[in-house]
Write a protein that holds these residues in place. Structure first.
Motif, PDB file in Angstrom:
ATOM      1  N   UNK A 101       0.837  -1.195   0.000  1.00  0.00           N
ATOM      2  CA  UNK A 101       0.000   0.000   0.000  1.00  0.00           C
ATOM      3  C   UNK A 101       0.877   1.251   0.000  1.00  0.00           C
ATOM      4  N   UNK A 102       0.496   2.245  -0.802  1.00  0.00           N
ATOM      5  CA  UNK A 102       1.190   3.528  -0.856  1.00  0.00           C
ATOM      6  C   UNK A 102       0.196   4.624  -0.467  1.00  0.00           C
ATOM      7  N   UNK A 103       0.548   5.404   0.540  1.00  0.00           N
ATOM      8  CA  UNK A 103      -0.336   6.455   1.038  1.00  0.00           C
ATOM      9  C   UNK A 103       0.459   7.739   1.269  1.00  0.00           C
ATOM     10  N   UNK A 104      -0.257   8.794   1.679  1.00  0.00           N
ATOM     11  CA  UNK A 104       0.368  10.097   1.957  1.00  0.00           C
ATOM     12  C   UNK A 104       1.168  10.603   0.763  1.00  0.00           C
ATOM     13  N   UNK A 105       0.535  10.535  -0.420  1.00  0.00           N
ATOM     14  CA  UNK A 105       1.239  10.990  -1.610  1.00  0.00           C
ATOM     15  C   UNK A 105       2.446  10.134  -1.935  1.00  0.00           C
ATOM     16  N   UNK A 106       2.345   8.834  -1.648  1.00  0.00           N
ATOM     17  CA  UNK A 106       3.422   7.863  -1.871  1.00  0.00           C
ATOM     18  C   UNK A 106       4.573   8.000  -0.872  1.00  0.00           C
ATOM     19  N   UNK A 107       4.411   8.853   0.130  1.00  0.00           N
ATOM     20  CA  UNK A 107       5.497   9.027   1.104  1.00  0.00           C
ATOM     21  C   UNK A 107       5.535   7.904   2.132  1.00  0.00           C
ATOM     22  N   UNK A 108       4.454   7.115   2.236  1.00  0.00           N
ATOM     23  CA  UNK A 108       4.395   6.013   3.201  1.00  0.00           C
ATOM     24  C   UNK A 108       4.158   4.704   2.464  1.00  0.00           C
ATOM     25  N   UNK A 109       4.995   3.725   2.757  1.00  0.00           N
ATOM     26  CA  UNK A 109       4.882   2.382   2.180  1.00  0.00           C
ATOM     27  C   UNK A 109       4.519   1.407   3.292  1.00  0.00           C
ATOM     28  N   UNK A 110       3.466   0.619   3.055  1.00  0.00           N
ATOM     29  CA  UNK A 110       3.055  -0.410   4.019  1.00  0.00           C
ATOM     30  C   UNK A 110       3.047  -1.758   3.321  1.00  0.00           C
ATOM     31  N   UNK A 111       3.740  -2.732   3.911  1.00  0.00           N
ATOM     32  CA  UNK A 111       3.737  -4.106   3.401  1.00  0.00           C
ATOM     33  C   UNK A 111       3.030  -4.968   4.434  1.00  0.00           C
ATOM     34  N   UNK A 112       1.887  -5.524   4.048  1.00  0.00           N
ATOM     35  CA  UNK A 112       1.086  -6.328   4.955  1.00  0.00           C
ATOM     36  C   UNK A 112       1.577  -7.778   4.942  1.00  0.00           C
ATOM     37  N   UNK A 113       1.443  -8.443   6.102  1.00  0.00           N
ATOM     38  CA  UNK A 113       1.770  -9.866   6.205  1.00  0.00           C
ATOM     39  C   UNK A 113       3.112 -10.187   5.545  1.00  0.00           C
ATOM     40  N   UNK A 114       4.158  -9.604   6.087  1.00  0.00           N
ATOM     41  CA  UNK A 114       5.487  -9.757   5.494  1.00  0.00           C
ATOM     42  C   UNK A 114       5.860 -11.227   5.367  1.00  0.00           C
ATOM     43  N   UNK A 115       6.663 -11.528   4.353  1.00  0.00           N
ATOM     44  CA  UNK A 115       7.192 -12.879   4.166  1.00  0.00           C
ATOM     45  C   UNK A 115       8.713 -12.832   4.251  1.00  0.00           C
ATOM     46  N   UNK A 116       9.314 -13.998   4.219  1.00  0.00           N
ATOM     47  CA  UNK A 116      10.775 -14.083   4.302  1.00  0.00           C
ATOM     48  C   UNK A 116      11.464 -13.440   3.098  1.00  0.00           C
ATOM     49  N   UNK A 117      10.692 -13.170   2.045  1.00  0.00           N
ATOM     50  CA  UNK A 117      11.259 -12.543   0.849  1.00  0.00           C
ATOM     51  C   UNK A 117      11.206 -11.014   0.904  1.00  0.00           C
ATOM     52  N   UNK A 118      10.697 -10.472   2.007  1.00  0.00           N
ATOM     53  CA  UNK A 118      10.561  -9.014   2.139  1.00  0.00           C
ATOM     54  C   UNK A 118      11.670  -8.414   2.997  1.00  0.00           C
ATOM     55  N   UNK A 119      12.852  -8.952   2.919  1.00  0.00           N
ATOM     56  CA  UNK A 119      13.916  -8.505   3.811  1.00  0.00           C
ATOM     57  C   UNK A 119      14.612  -7.234   3.334  1.00  0.00           C
ATOM     58  N   UNK A 120      14.496  -6.891   2.034  1.00  0.00           N
ATOM     59  CA  UNK A 120      15.113  -5.668   1.548  1.00  0.00           C
ATOM     60  C   UNK A 120      16.486  -5.896   0.937  1.00  0.00           C
ATOM     61  N   UNK A 121      17.287  -4.826   0.854  1.00  0.00           N
ATOM     62  CA  UNK A 121      17.088  -3.510   1.468  1.00  0.00           C
ATOM     63  C   UNK A 121      16.042  -2.669   0.737  1.00  0.00           C
ATOM     64  N   UNK A 122      15.246  -1.930   1.526  1.00  0.00           N
ATOM     65  CA  UNK A 122      14.246  -1.022   0.990  1.00  0.00           C
ATOM     66  C   UNK A 122      14.831   0.389   0.946  1.00  0.00           C
ATOM     67  N   UNK A 123      14.470   1.138  -0.086  1.00  0.00           N
ATOM     68  CA  UNK A 123      14.914   2.531  -0.195  1.00  0.00           C
ATOM     69  C   UNK A 123      13.849   3.327  -0.933  1.00  0.00           C
ATOM     70  N   UNK A 124      13.914   4.648  -0.786  1.00  0.00           N
ATOM     71  CA  UNK A 124      13.001   5.522  -1.517  1.00  0.00           C
ATOM     72  C   UNK A 124      13.817   6.549  -2.301  1.00  0.00           C
ATOM     73  N   UNK A 125      13.372   6.804  -3.520  1.00  0.00           N
ATOM     74  CA  UNK A 125      14.011   7.800  -4.383  1.00  0.00           C
ATOM     75  C   UNK A 125      13.020   8.934  -4.580  1.00  0.00           C
ATOM     76  N   UNK A 126      13.449  10.133  -4.246  1.00  0.00           N
ATOM     77  CA  UNK A 126      12.588  11.311  -4.332  1.00  0.00           C
ATOM     78  C   UNK A 126      13.124  12.229  -5.426  1.00  0.00           C
ATOM     79  N   UNK A 127      12.238  12.748  -6.248  1.00  0.00           N
ATOM     80  CA  UNK A 127      12.699  13.607  -7.335  1.00  0.00           C
ATOM     81  C   UNK A 127      11.659  14.670  -7.674  1.00  0.00           C
TER      82      UNK A 127
END
Length: 334
Positions: A173-199
């Motif tokens: 889910x992406x909210x707040x103008x895409x500024x917030x990322x929510x991943x529900x019911x995480x799995x072992x494949x959701x380890x990342x690394x996660x990053x955000x690119x702003x432009x």
């Protein structure tokens, strides 16, 4: 008579020119667009001409007016705007984000109206990514990331999981103008690394990566004996039972024989010089204290002597002799 005709033609020519100018043949061209906060921008007329009087406005707000070599700047742009009284060009200094908009030049000498749009952006700095928590349990937790900047305007946000772009779908889910990322019911494949690119149109920035630690399992258990799939061994053999499970953190492993715990922990169970009494079901029990889940796997091991193997062979041979001509009938009589 000729002079009168010439005068009439001149008037008609001027009217045509004024109509031509008013019809949009004159353009306003910004020196920079888009512009960065703090830039200086000049809006010039094309083609260049002598504009003796007029006014500049942005939207509904007047910036300045001029007549001849006299100009008056309104308070909102005092010290930041000036007009070239010969060409009508508007010079803006130290532009701000609020200076974005449609600029309108109107003049009665000559009669014209021209417009141009300017967009002013604040550069992006210090892109930061934060997670609500980084230690999660598979299928039982949600990861929430927030992307922020110290400065920047008109921001667009792109989310990445390692080298893959994240887009909104069932668990994402992406909210707040895409500024917030929510991943529900995480799995072992959701380890990342996660990053955000702003432009935005004048700059960009990328956050540092954030990794998740996800507890899962135990599952996908495997049990081998002496590195083989067979479970039948001779009396006197040495047995090494090896147990494994997919689990994070590594599972706590216990062993049981015929349903009773034995004094052994860890992935290895060893038995030396085994006899028939050690035949039976051997079970490996796995437990994960982080997920509070457990699993087990069992191998049924048969330990027999060589005599038993001979009897089995003789029995098989006898069975064959019941239907075929037996070449060794004395052996069968035995």
């Amino acid at each position: 008579m000729e002079k009168k005709s010439e005068g009439t033609l001149a008037i008609v020519w001027m009217v045509l020119i004024q109509g031509f100018l008013a019809s949009g043949a004159v353009e306003v061209k910004p020196s920079i667009n888009p512009a960065v906060v703090g830039d200086s921008v000049t809006l010039s007329l094309s083609p260049s001409m002598n504009v003796k009087s007029g006014s500049w406005a942005v939207g509904e707000s007047l910036i300045l007016t001029w007549l001849g070599d006299q100009q008056a700047v309104f308070p909102g742009h005092s010290g930041r705007a000036a007009v070239n009284v010969l060409t009508g060009a508007l010079a803006l200094t130290s532009v701000r984000v609020v200076d974005s908009g449609v600029y309108v030049l109107q003049s009665s000498d000559p009669d014209l109206r021209a417009t141009a749009s300017i967009a002013v952006f604040e550069p992006i700095s210090n892109v930061t990514l934060r997670a609500n928590q980084t230690k999660l349990v598979e299928f039982n937790s949600a990861a929430v990331f927030t992307c922020s900047v110290s400065s920047g305007s008109s921001l667009s946000v792109l989310w990445m999981n390692a080298s893959s772009e994240l887009k909104e779908r069932d668990r994402v889910q992406l909210t707040d103008g895409n500024a917030t990322l929510t991943i529900l019911n995480v799995t072992r494949h959701d380890q990342g690394p996660f990053s955000c690119r702003v432009f935005n149109p004048v700059s960009n920035g990328t956050s540092d990566g954030v990794n998740l630690t996800i507890s899962y399992g135990p599952d996908s258990m495997a049990l081998t004996v002496n590195g083989q799939n067979t479970t039948s061994f001779l009396v006197g053999s040495n047995l090494t039972l090896l147990c494994s499970a997919r689990c994070h953190p590594p599972a706590q492993l216990r062993w049981a024989f015929r349903g009773q715990l034995v004094n052994a922990t860890g992935p290895l169970l060893e038995r030396f010089s085994v006899d028939e009494e050690q035949s039976g079901p051997y079970s490996c029990l796995a437990f994960n204290s982080h997920t509070n889940m457990n699993s087990n796997i069992t191998a049924h091991i048969m330990i027999a002597s060589e005599f038993v193997g001979l009897v089995t062979s003789a029995s098989t041979y006898l069975l064959l002799c019941l239907t075929l001509v037996c070449p060794h009938r004395d052996f069968v009589k035995v």
